[in-house]
Write a protein that holds these residues in place. Structure first.
Motif, PDB file in Angstrom:
ATOM      1  N   LEU A 223       6.446  -8.784  74.509  1.00  0.00           N
ATOM      2  CA  LEU A 223       5.444  -8.937  73.445  1.00  0.00           C
ATOM      3  C   LEU A 223       6.111  -8.967  72.077  1.00  0.00           C
ATOM      4  N   ASN A 224       7.123  -8.173  71.896  1.00  0.00           N
ATOM      5  CA  ASN A 224       7.876  -8.164  70.649  1.00  0.00           C
ATOM      6  C   ASN A 224       8.651  -9.468  70.485  1.00  0.00           C
ATOM      7  N   LEU A 225       9.190  -9.975  71.598  1.00  0.00           N
ATOM      8  CA  LEU A 225       9.919 -11.248  71.530  1.00  0.00           C
ATOM      9  C   LEU A 225       8.975 -12.404  71.231  1.00  0.00           C
ATOM     10  N   PHE A 226       7.714 -12.307  71.696  1.00  0.00           N
ATOM     11  CA  PHE A 226       6.733 -13.345  71.363  1.00  0.00           C
ATOM     12  C   PHE A 226       6.522 -13.402  69.846  1.00  0.00           C
ATOM     13  N   ASN A 227       6.517 -12.256  69.192  1.00  0.00           N
ATOM     14  CA  ASN A 227       6.406 -12.224  67.726  1.00  0.00           C
ATOM     15  C   ASN A 227       7.622 -12.872  67.075  1.00  0.00           C
ATOM     16  N   ASP A 228       8.791 -12.651  67.695  1.00  0.00           N
ATOM     17  CA  ASP A 228      10.020 -13.247  67.160  1.00  0.00           C
ATOM     18  C   ASP A 228       9.988 -14.768  67.209  1.00  0.00           C
ATOM     19  N   LEU A 229       9.260 -15.318  68.188  1.00  0.00           N
ATOM     20  CA  LEU A 229       9.141 -16.779  68.270  1.00  0.00           C
ATOM     21  C   LEU A 229       8.568 -17.349  66.974  1.00  0.00           C
ATOM     22  N   GLU A 230       7.569 -16.671  66.416  1.00  0.00           N
ATOM     23  CA  GLU A 230       6.942 -17.144  65.179  1.00  0.00           C
ATOM     24  C   GLU A 230       7.760 -16.789  63.952  1.00  0.00           C
ATOM     25  N   LEU A 231       8.384 -15.599  63.986  1.00  0.00           N
ATOM     26  CA  LEU A 231       9.168 -15.158  62.835  1.00  0.00           C
ATOM     27  C   LEU A 231      10.455 -15.953  62.671  1.00  0.00           C
ATOM     28  N   HIS A 232      10.995 -16.485  63.773  1.00  0.00           N
ATOM     29  CA  HIS A 232      12.278 -17.202  63.720  1.00  0.00           C
ATOM     30  C   HIS A 232      12.128 -18.569  64.400  1.00  0.00           C
ATOM     31  N   PRO A 233      11.474 -19.513  63.725  1.00  0.00           N
ATOM     32  CA  PRO A 233      11.184 -20.821  64.342  1.00  0.00           C
ATOM     33  C   PRO A 233      12.430 -21.638  64.674  1.00  0.00           C
ATOM     34  N   ASN A 234      13.567 -21.325  64.086  1.00  0.00           N
ATOM     35  CA  ASN A 234      14.791 -22.087  64.346  1.00  0.00           C
ATOM     36  C   ASN A 234      15.718 -21.393  65.351  1.00  0.00           C
ATOM     37  N   LYS A 235      15.309 -20.246  65.814  1.00  0.00           N
ATOM     38  CA  LYS A 235      16.132 -19.502  66.761  1.00  0.00           C
ATOM     39  C   LYS A 235      15.942 -20.084  68.161  1.00  0.00           C
ATOM     40  N   GLU A 236      17.052 -20.366  68.854  1.00  0.00           N
ATOM     41  CA  GLU A 236      16.983 -21.038  70.147  1.00  0.00           C
ATOM     42  C   GLU A 236      17.236 -20.113  71.334  1.00  0.00           C
ATOM     43  N   GLU A 237      17.601 -18.858  71.076  1.00  0.00           N
ATOM     44  CA  GLU A 237      17.912 -17.948  72.174  1.00  0.00           C
ATOM     45  C   GLU A 237      17.527 -16.526  71.786  1.00  0.00           C
ATOM     46  N   PHE A 238      16.935 -15.807  72.717  1.00  0.00           N
ATOM     47  CA  PHE A 238      16.430 -14.462  72.442  1.00  0.00           C
ATOM     48  C   PHE A 238      16.978 -13.489  73.489  1.00  0.00           C
ATOM     49  N   GLU A 239      17.481 -12.352  73.015  1.00  0.00           N
ATOM     50  CA  GLU A 239      18.094 -11.378  73.918  1.00  0.00           C
ATOM     51  C   GLU A 239      17.039 -10.432  74.496  1.00  0.00           C
ATOM     52  N   TYR A 240      17.158 -10.200  75.795  1.00  0.00           N
ATOM     53  CA  TYR A 240      16.287  -9.243  76.476  1.00  0.00           C
ATOM     54  C   TYR A 240      17.153  -8.326  77.331  1.00  0.00           C
ATOM     55  N   HIS A 241      16.947  -7.028  77.196  1.00  0.00           N
ATOM     56  CA  HIS A 241      17.714  -6.041  77.955  1.00  0.00           C
ATOM     57  C   HIS A 241      17.035  -5.794  79.291  1.00  0.00           C
ATOM     58  N   LEU A 242      17.707  -6.172  80.394  1.00  0.00           N
ATOM     59  CA  LEU A 242      17.163  -5.963  81.733  1.00  0.00           C
ATOM     60  C   LEU A 242      17.559  -4.562  82.199  1.00  0.00           C
ATOM     61  N   SER A 243      16.568  -3.720  82.400  1.00  0.00           N
ATOM     62  CA  SER A 243      16.800  -2.319  82.739  1.00  0.00           C
ATOM     63  C   SER A 243      17.491  -2.167  84.090  1.00  0.00           C
ATOM     64  N   SER A 244      18.342  -1.158  84.196  1.00  0.00           N
ATOM     65  CA  SER A 244      19.053  -0.873  85.442  1.00  0.00           C
ATOM     66  C   SER A 244      18.113  -0.461  86.573  1.00  0.00           C
ATOM     67  N   LEU A 245      16.876  -0.108  86.224  1.00  0.00           N
ATOM     68  CA  LEU A 245      15.903   0.276  87.252  1.00  0.00           C
ATOM     69  C   LEU A 245      15.570  -0.890  88.180  1.00  0.00           C
ATOM     70  N   TYR A 246      15.809  -2.111  87.714  1.00  0.00           N
ATOM     71  CA  TYR A 246      15.381  -3.279  88.471  1.00  0.00           C
ATOM     72  C   TYR A 246      16.550  -4.136  88.963  1.00  0.00           C
ATOM     73  N   THR A 247      17.772  -3.692  88.746  1.00  0.00           N
ATOM     74  CA  THR A 247      18.926  -4.519  89.088  1.00  0.00           C
ATOM     75  C   THR A 247      19.678  -3.974  90.290  1.00  0.00           C
ATOM     76  N   LYS A 248      20.432  -4.858  90.919  1.00  0.00           N
ATOM     77  CA  LYS A 248      21.321  -4.443  91.989  1.00  0.00           C
ATOM     78  C   LYS A 248      22.467  -3.634  91.376  1.00  0.00           C
ATOM     79  N   TYR A 249      22.953  -2.652  92.115  1.00  0.00           N
ATOM     80  CA  TYR A 249      24.019  -1.752  91.657  1.00  0.00           C
ATOM     81  C   TYR A 249      23.591  -0.898  90.465  1.00  0.00           C
ATOM     82  N   SER A 250      22.313  -0.953  90.076  1.00  0.00           N
ATOM     83  CA  SER A 250      21.801  -0.173  88.937  1.00  0.00           C
ATOM     84  C   SER A 250      22.593  -0.451  87.662  1.00  0.00           C
TER      85      SER A 250
END
Length: 408
Positions: A223-250
């Motif tokens: 939801l915060n990144l959706f706001n960034d879409l409007e705030l940064h119209p020229n930005k082509e890539e957005f970072e998202y932290h994938l929690s260890s709770l959902y990954t292999k090897y934690s």
């Protein structure tokens, strides 16, 4: 975790942890199996008095070759368990009490899908783990474990018998075919998460709406990144932290979401996602009890299989529509989307650093960067095999692109 076949003193397999402490129960099982040449089986019969089905233990004599294979497969399984060393319940110290779902994940998702093991090898592993957990049940009163090849994975295992025909890399235009033939935006996004972000099917559950805190740091939700879409119209890539709770090897990692994909996430959230209190962006729209709840970890696997079978039929019925496309095979699975994503990263990094992909080693920045992007364990002993796979896939990628271009 280490294992070896001691031919001089103990005359059987020895299993030790990273501190060289013996794994007592696996070692005792190995001694029982290899020195006595016996395995514990559970046989079902119909009681004539009660007319009910009953189970009983049976001790079956086996040869030295069979006992060796059983203990060798047990060692492979224990190594896999050890790779979950950061998980709070999947670890060597608790391996005897693992739920059967985890054991079957090893057989089906790891051996058959990731390692592309043949049906014969998968059946050997089932036989070995059944022998081990039946032994634990007989001598230590452990709970019964139903260990088997799932019906959804039998055909994959059979196709793995012909590995020379299996192609793990899917060209970008073929990935687009899969996306275009989905039945909903949810299905398209889940497949894109494999092919455009490199997510494992389970990791699709890790895309959260709200900001969350991990290790004292606050990470942005979608939801915060959706706001960034409007705030940064020229930005082509957005970072998202994938929690260890959902990954292999934690192991947590950073995802780099392209603008077009984040736009699609927002479109799904605004137009298709059911009303739900779930913090996961992907929720089920099925009319059963799962409505509004996070999608299952098999959602990506099942969706891919459905679209794959649909495309196979279309290609058989109308081959002229698919000239210039790579052949789709029954052995293709969701994980191949992720592997294709990793291959593209590996290949493009080689080009950007002006290096031949055939020269890359496990210490190269190209390999290390790729491993970090995909959440691989760079310190694993199989690292060199992973590198060889990417090198092979890069060569395959160039070959497929040439063949595709020649068909036009």
């Amino acid at each position: 975790m280490y294992r070896r076949f001691d031919t001089t003193v103990n005359k059987h397999h020895i299993y030790v942890d990273g501190s060289q402490n013996p794994l007592v129960l696996p070692c005792l099982f190995s001694r029982y199996t290899e020195l006595q040449g016996i395995k514990v089986e559970i046989k079902s019969y119909k009681n004539r008095d009660t007319n009910q089905k009953e189970d009983e233990f049976k001790h079956t004599e086996i040869g030295s070759d069979a006992s060796y294979k059983i203990c060798n497969h047990l060692g492979r399984f224990l190594e896999w368990v050890d790779s979950y060393d950061e998980s709070y319940y999947v670890k060597l110290s608790t391996h005897t009490a693992l739920p059967q779902e985890i054991i079957n994940e090893y057989i089906n998702d790891y051996l058959i899908v990731e390692c592309r093991s043949s049906e014969h090898v998968a059946r050997q592993a089932v036989n070995a783990l059944c022998a081990y957990y039946n032994w634990l049940m007989y001598f230590f009163d452990n709970k019964y474990k139903a260990i088997y090849i799932k019906s959804t994975h039998r055909e994959i295992a059979r196709n793995n018998n012909r590995q020379e025909k299996a192609v793990k890399y899917l060209l970008p235009q073929n990935r687009q075919l899969f996306y275009q033939n989905t039945d909903s935006l949810l299905e398209e996004l889940v497949l894109r998460c494999g092919g455009d972000l490199g997510l494992r099917t389970k990791e699709n559950q890790g895309l959260l709406l709200n900001d969350y805190k991990a290790n004292t740091k606050v990470h942005k939700g979608l939801l915060n990144l959706f706001n960034d879409l409007e705030l940064h119209p020229n930005k082509e890539e957005f970072e998202y932290h994938l929690s260890s709770l959902y990954t292999k090897y934690s192991r947590s990692r950073t995802l780099y979401i392209p603008r077009y994909l984040l736009d699609k996430f927002k479109l799904y959230y605004d137009t298709e996602r059911p009303q739900s209190d779930s913090n996961h962006i992907f929720v089920s729209s099925s009319s059963n009890n799962s409505f509004g709840q996070c999608i299952s970890k098999r959602f990506g696997t099942d969706t891919f299989a459905k679209i794959r079978n649909r495309l196979l039929k279309e290609m058989d019925d109308h081959p002229e529509r698919f000239e210039g496309y790579q052949e789709i095979q029954l052995v293709h699975v969701y994980h191949h989307l992720r592997h294709s994503f990793g291959t593209d990263i590996f290949y493009n990094l080689c080009r950007s650093e002006n290096k031949s992909y055939e020269s890359i080693t496990t210490t190269s920045s190209v390999y290390l960067t790729t491993a970090v992007r995909l959440g691989h364990k760079v310190d694993a002993r199989s690292a060199n095999d992973v590198t060889k796979e990417y090198i092979h896939s890069c060569g395959l990628r160039e070959k497929l692109l040439r063949e595709s271009a020649n068909e036009y």
